[in-house]
Design an enzyme around this catalytic site. Structure first.
Site, PDB file in Angstrom:
ATOM      1  N   ASP A 122      18.868  63.503  15.231  1.00 64.94           N
ATOM      2  CA  ASP A 122      19.716  64.686  15.262  1.00 64.94           C
ATOM      3  C   ASP A 122      18.864  65.935  15.022  1.00 64.94           C
ATOM      4  O   ASP A 122      17.692  65.965  15.392  1.00 64.94           O
ATOM      5  CB  ASP A 122      20.810  64.542  14.194  1.00 64.94           C
ATOM      6  CG  ASP A 122      22.129  65.155  14.613  1.00 64.94           C
ATOM      7  OD1 ASP A 122      22.174  66.389  14.747  1.00 64.94           O
ATOM      8  OD2 ASP A 122      23.113  64.419  14.811  1.00 64.94           O
ATOM      9  N   HIS A 154      24.070  70.315  11.920  1.00 68.09           N
ATOM     10  CA  HIS A 154      24.765  69.191  12.544  1.00 68.09           C
ATOM     11  C   HIS A 154      24.302  67.856  11.954  1.00 68.09           C
ATOM     12  O   HIS A 154      25.109  67.010  11.575  1.00 68.09           O
ATOM     13  CB  HIS A 154      24.527  69.232  14.049  1.00 68.09           C
ATOM     14  CG  HIS A 154      25.300  68.236  14.853  1.00 68.09           C
ATOM     15  ND1 HIS A 154      24.821  66.981  15.130  1.00 68.09           N
ATOM     16  CD2 HIS A 154      26.518  68.304  15.446  1.00 68.09           C
ATOM     17  CE1 HIS A 154      25.702  66.328  15.862  1.00 68.09           C
ATOM     18  NE2 HIS A 154      26.746  67.106  16.076  1.00 68.09           N
ATOM     19  N   SER A 307      30.891  63.684  17.337  1.00 65.75           N
ATOM     20  CA  SER A 307      29.717  63.630  16.458  1.00 65.75           C
ATOM     21  C   SER A 307      30.098  63.223  15.047  1.00 65.75           C
ATOM     22  O   SER A 307      29.305  62.606  14.332  1.00 65.75           O
ATOM     23  CB  SER A 307      29.017  64.991  16.407  1.00 65.75           C
ATOM     24  OG  SER A 307      28.289  65.239  17.569  1.00 65.75           O
TER      25      SER A 307
END
Length: 457
Positions: A122, A154, A307
């Site tokens: 990520d 994120h 996600s």
């Protein structure tokens, strides 16, 4: 990641094919032993080349079997139940859904995930965050000229979901996306190669979470399908509201592809942004999920998307592997998820999509009396700083007698909230301040901008 304060966030990281020249990913054969620049993905030889000239040159040495031009992409804004966590967000509590109601608390085993390593490919992870409690390690960085930290947020949020579910698993950060969420197949494949070598070194049960994806590619899928069977790949299905089979690596045969479920008083629904179809294996909570922020070591934030759904599955799989026999395979993990899932619980799910909702059976789970305190998506935002917040309420699908809710977690400042195009059926605006509530009756909801300023004490 745009629209952080909207009711519909798109936080899946999508690798989009562009019009500028990119690099070439080539699968090669007849490679001389020790040849430089060749990545061995469990016997599949892969080279990352800068140009067509290099492809031609490689044909004079290693034999190029297949190749594909790849490009930079961008964020499109994607055990036993012995202890309980009553403060857990709805996503964790929904894992113990009983009789149609999510549990009052998330039930867990303190040693769940022990001996298991979960890799998060990520934007990096803020490993110093308190949610990890010393269980997070920095693995590798495949973003040129980027620092060894999560500049985006994120990856930290994704990893926090895993850590909250699997309380003893080790998290390893593999940075393959930069501060703006940009990435490339080059960085993804390089990160995968490093991860597989790291797994070979420690030999522990492992899960790889990929809350990212791109257009379907048989070549990319071929690379991922060479991952050993006992390494579990969990992939977000994507946030385009399209057939998940159109995307890689989620359409690879050996991935667990995860769709995003949202919750309202009317029950569970597949989020309108979630990809769907036969390539989806299971669906998990992904809308308005509270998890770790990269801003500091204690803050949490809400995010939405597949996600956020994928790491719920990754955490459950990590707990499963810690109690399962050595060498447990992807197929066995997938079958476990299917056998324990709640079937036919998700309403209005698109045809061809498995109606499976991630579930962790737990004898100690007690359902709540009211699904979400009459709140749409529980608390849409936690006010923890000064600022002006705007919510496009249209599209929220609020039911009659349902609240749009906000939680106040602040001290000594003032905040402002703005609404545009309010739905007629929002009956109340509700604030939660510590243990008391302030409800504002929406007797004159209309399509006008509604504004309120409130001090937080």
């Amino acid at each position: 990641m745009g629209g952080q304060f909207g009711m519909r966030l798109v936080v899946w990281l999508l690798l989009l094919v562009g019009s500028v020249c990119g690099k070439f990913l080539a699968i090669v054969d007849d490679v001389p032993k020790g040849a430089a620049g060749v990545l061995d993905i469990n016997g599949l030889k892969v080279m990352i080349l800068d140009s067509m000239e290099e492809v031609s040159a490689a044909e004079d040495g290693p034999k190029v079997l297949r190749y594909r031009e790849v490009f930079d992409g961008e964020v499109t804004a994607f055990g036993k139940c012995e202890l309980s966590d009553p403060e857990a967000g709805w996503g964790l509590r929904a894992l113990h859904t009983v009789d149609g109601g999510i549990a009052e608390a998330y039930m867990y085993n303190a040693t769940g995930g022990e001996g298991v390593v979960v890799y998060v490919l990520d934007t990096g992870v803020r490993c110093s965050h308190t949610v990890f409690n010393g269980r997070c390690e920095w693995g590798a960085n495949f973003v040129p000229d980027a620092p060894k930290r999560d500049e985006h947020g994120h990856g930290t949020h994704v990893a926090g979901v895993i850590a909250n579910i699997s309380r003893a698993a080790t998290i390893k950060a593999v940075k393959v996306l930069d501060s703006t969420g940009h990435g490339s197949y080059e960085s993804i494949v390089s990160g995968l190669h490093w991860t597989l070598n790291d797994i070979k070194e420690h030999g522990k049960p492992s899960v790889i979470n990929l809350s990212l994806g791109g257009p379907a590619s048989s070549l990319i899928n071929e690379v991922f399908e060479k991952v050993p069977d006992d390494v579990i790949l969990v992939v977000a299905s994507g946030n385009d509201g399209e057939d998940a089979c159109k995307y890689s690596p989620g359409s690879a045969a050996n991935t667990i592809n995860v769709g995003n479920v949202m919750l309202s008083n009317a029950g569970f629904f597949l989020d309108s942004t979630s990809n769907y179809g036969s390539c989806v294996d299971i669906n998990a909570p992904g809308t308005l999920i509270l998890s770790a922020s990269n801003a500091d070591d204690v803050r949490n934030v809400y995010k939405t998307g597949t996600s956020m759904a994928a790491p719920h599955v990754a955490g459950v799989v990590a707990n499963y592997l810690s109690a399962a026999p050595a060498g447990t395979t992807y197929a066995e993990a997938r079958d476990m998820l299917a056998s324990t899932a709640l079937n036919d619980t998700i309403q209005d799910i698109p045809p061809g999509t498995p109606n499976r909702f991630l579930h962790v059976p737990c004898d100690g789970a007690v359902p709540t009396n009211d699904t979400l305190d009459n709140c749409f998506g529980r608390y849409a935002h936690v006010f923890d700083r000064s600022g002006s917040f705007r919510y496009p309420a249209n599209g929220g699908n609020y039911a009659n007698n349902e609240y749009l809710c906000f939680e106040i977690a602040c001290s000594g400042f003032e905040f402002t909230v703005n609404w545009v195009d309010l739905e007629q059926n929002i009956d109340y605006l509700r604030f939660k301040e510590r243990d008391s509530y302030t409800a504002i009756t929406g007797s004159d909801w209309s399509d006008y901008i509604w504004h309120m300023t409130r001090s937080c004490s």
